[in-house]
Design a protein around this motif. Structure first.
Motif, PDB file in Angstrom:
ATOM      1  N   GLU A  19      18.771  56.012 -20.642  1.00 23.90           N
ATOM      2  CA  GLU A  19      19.525  56.761 -19.639  1.00 23.90           C
ATOM      3  C   GLU A  19      20.228  55.837 -18.660  1.00 23.90           C
ATOM      4  N   ASN A  20      19.684  54.649 -18.437  1.00 26.24           N
ATOM      5  CA  ASN A  20      20.263  53.703 -17.490  1.00 26.24           C
ATOM      6  C   ASN A  20      21.159  52.660 -18.159  1.00 26.24           C
ATOM      7  N   ASP A  21      21.438  52.825 -19.440  1.00 19.30           N
ATOM      8  CA  ASP A  21      22.275  51.899 -20.192  1.00 19.30           C
ATOM      9  C   ASP A  21      23.696  51.924 -19.615  1.00 19.30           C
ATOM     10  N   ALA A  22      24.217  50.766 -19.238  1.00 17.94           N
ATOM     11  CA  ALA A  22      25.543  50.677 -18.625  1.00 17.94           C
ATOM     12  C   ALA A  22      26.650  51.122 -19.572  1.00 17.94           C
ATOM     13  N   ASP A  26      27.946  58.637 -16.877  1.00 21.36           N
ATOM     14  CA  ASP A  26      26.980  59.442 -16.134  1.00 21.36           C
ATOM     15  C   ASP A  26      26.658  60.746 -16.857  1.00 21.36           C
ATOM     16  N   GLU A  27      27.694  61.380 -17.450  1.00 25.32           N
ATOM     17  CA  GLU A  27      27.455  62.646 -18.138  1.00 25.32           C
ATOM     18  C   GLU A  27      26.499  62.462 -19.310  1.00 25.32           C
ATOM     19  N   LEU A  28      26.631  61.359 -20.033  1.00 23.77           N
ATOM     20  CA  LEU A  28      25.776  61.132 -21.194  1.00 23.77           C
ATOM     21  C   LEU A  28      24.352  60.772 -20.772  1.00 23.77           C
ATOM     22  N   ALA A  29      24.209  60.048 -19.684  1.00 22.41           N
ATOM     23  CA  ALA A  29      22.868  59.756 -19.169  1.00 22.41           C
ATOM     24  C   ALA A  29      22.166  61.061 -18.802  1.00 22.41           C
ATOM     25  N   SER A  30      22.908  62.006 -18.247  1.00 28.70           N
ATOM     26  CA  SER A  30      22.350  63.308 -17.913  1.00 28.70           C
ATOM     27  C   SER A  30      21.966  64.084 -19.179  1.00 28.70           C
ATOM     28  N   ILE A  32      21.027  62.782 -22.024  1.00 26.65           N
ATOM     29  CA  ILE A  32      19.812  62.159 -22.557  1.00 26.65           C
ATOM     30  C   ILE A  32      18.593  62.619 -21.766  1.00 26.65           C
ATOM     31  N   GLY A  33      18.746  62.708 -20.453  1.00 26.94           N
ATOM     32  CA  GLY A  33      17.645  63.209 -19.631  1.00 26.94           C
ATOM     33  C   GLY A  33      17.260  64.634 -20.021  1.00 26.94           C
ATOM     34  N   GLY A  34      18.265  65.472 -20.261  1.00 29.70           N
ATOM     35  CA  GLY A  34      17.992  66.845 -20.688  1.00 29.70           C
ATOM     36  C   GLY A  34      17.319  66.887 -22.049  1.00 29.70           C
ATOM     37  N   ALA A  35      17.753  66.052 -22.972  1.00 33.93           N
ATOM     38  CA  ALA A  35      17.149  65.995 -24.305  1.00 33.93           C
ATOM     39  C   ALA A  35      15.710  65.495 -24.209  1.00 33.93           C
ATOM     40  N   ARG A  36      15.465  64.521 -23.346  1.00 33.94           N
ATOM     41  CA  ARG A  36      14.111  63.999 -23.158  1.00 33.94           C
ATOM     42  C   ARG A  36      13.198  65.089 -22.616  1.00 33.94           C
ATOM     43  N   ARG A  37      13.665  65.822 -21.610  1.00 36.60           N
ATOM     44  CA  ARG A  37      12.850  66.908 -21.044  1.00 36.60           C
ATOM     45  C   ARG A  37      12.569  67.988 -22.099  1.00 36.60           C
ATOM     46  N   ARG A  38      13.555  68.292 -22.911  1.00 33.73           N
ATOM     47  CA  ARG A  38      13.379  69.304 -23.959  1.00 33.73           C
ATOM     48  C   ARG A  38      12.342  68.835 -24.991  1.00 33.73           C
ATOM     49  N   ALA A  39      12.421  67.579 -25.391  1.00 39.15           N
ATOM     50  CA  ALA A  39      11.463  67.044 -26.370  1.00 39.15           C
ATOM     51  C   ALA A  39      10.044  67.093 -25.814  1.00 39.15           C
ATOM     52  N   VAL A  40       9.874  66.706 -24.555  1.00 38.88           N
ATOM     53  CA  VAL A  40       8.550  66.733 -23.939  1.00 38.88           C
ATOM     54  C   VAL A  40       8.049  68.169 -23.841  1.00 38.88           C
ATOM     55  N   ARG A  41       8.905  69.074 -23.391  1.00 39.67           N
ATOM     56  CA  ARG A  41       8.523  70.484 -23.250  1.00 39.67           C
ATOM     57  C   ARG A  41       8.158  71.101 -24.599  1.00 39.67           C
TER      58      ARG A  41
END
Length: 185
Positions: A19-22, A26-30, A32-41
């Motif tokens: 998510e912090n990859d330069a 910003d939209e793609l980092a967001s 990835i964060g959403g995909a990560r939360r979905r996978a965990v959930r």
């Protein structure tokens, strides 16, 4: 008594690093964060291409339009929601990897195909001279027929090659799927 702060797993650490990859906008980092939360959930061990597709669809109306009309997108989102509530249970025990793309191991937390898609999205973005965007990631996801996201698209009646052609601004479809007949690059 206060509970100790839970330690971050290697899975979460690797995802946050991505998510912090330069090279990512910003939209793609967001996304990835959403995909990560979905996978965990969902209780999945890794972020796969279907998690990424679901997050992309939720975040970008232009990508929804590239996928198809309203009923097609609604059907696709329905399949993705079904997956998150049980449709994907058969996938939770396996790793998403077609073998058609080189394994990218330094991106912990992603399935091999999702990691390869992230890398390909960054390469694609470098060609247009900017950070990776949602369209770059969607195109990268679509190139391998073994990707879970491509399977879900197919179940929803959406041709991934047609979506890829629209993303690339081509009225025609890609001529061939390369990589042993499994992917387009």
């Amino acid at each position: 008594m206060q509970r100790p702060i839970p330690r971050q797993s290697a899975h979460e650490h690797g995802s946050r690093r991505a998510e912090n990859d330069a090279r990512l906008g910003d939209e793609l980092a967001s996304v990835i964060g959403g995909a990560r939360r979905r996978a965990v959930r969902d209780g999945d061990r890794q972020i796969d291409t279907a998690h990424l597709l679901h997050s992309l669809l939720e975040s970008d109306p232009e990508l929804r339009a590239a996928i198809g009309d309203g009923p097609q997108v609604a059907r696709l989102l329905g399949y993705l929601v079904q997956r998150s509530i049980g449709y994907g249970l058969r996938w939770q025990s396996g790793v998403e990897d077609s073998g058609a793309v080189p394994l990218v191991t330094e991106t912990a937390g992603f399935s091999p195909l999702a990691a390869a898609s992230m890398e390909y999205a960054c390469e694609r973005a470098a060609r247009h001279g900017g950070p990776a965007r949602g369209a770059d990631l969607l195109a990268a996801i679509l190139v391998d027929r073994q990707a879970r996201a491509v399977e879900v698209l197919g179940r929803a009646g959406i041709d991934p090659r047609g979506v890829l052609a629209r993303l690339d601004g081509r009225p025609d479809r890609p001529e061939e799927w390369v990589g042993g007949g499994d992917s387009v690059r």
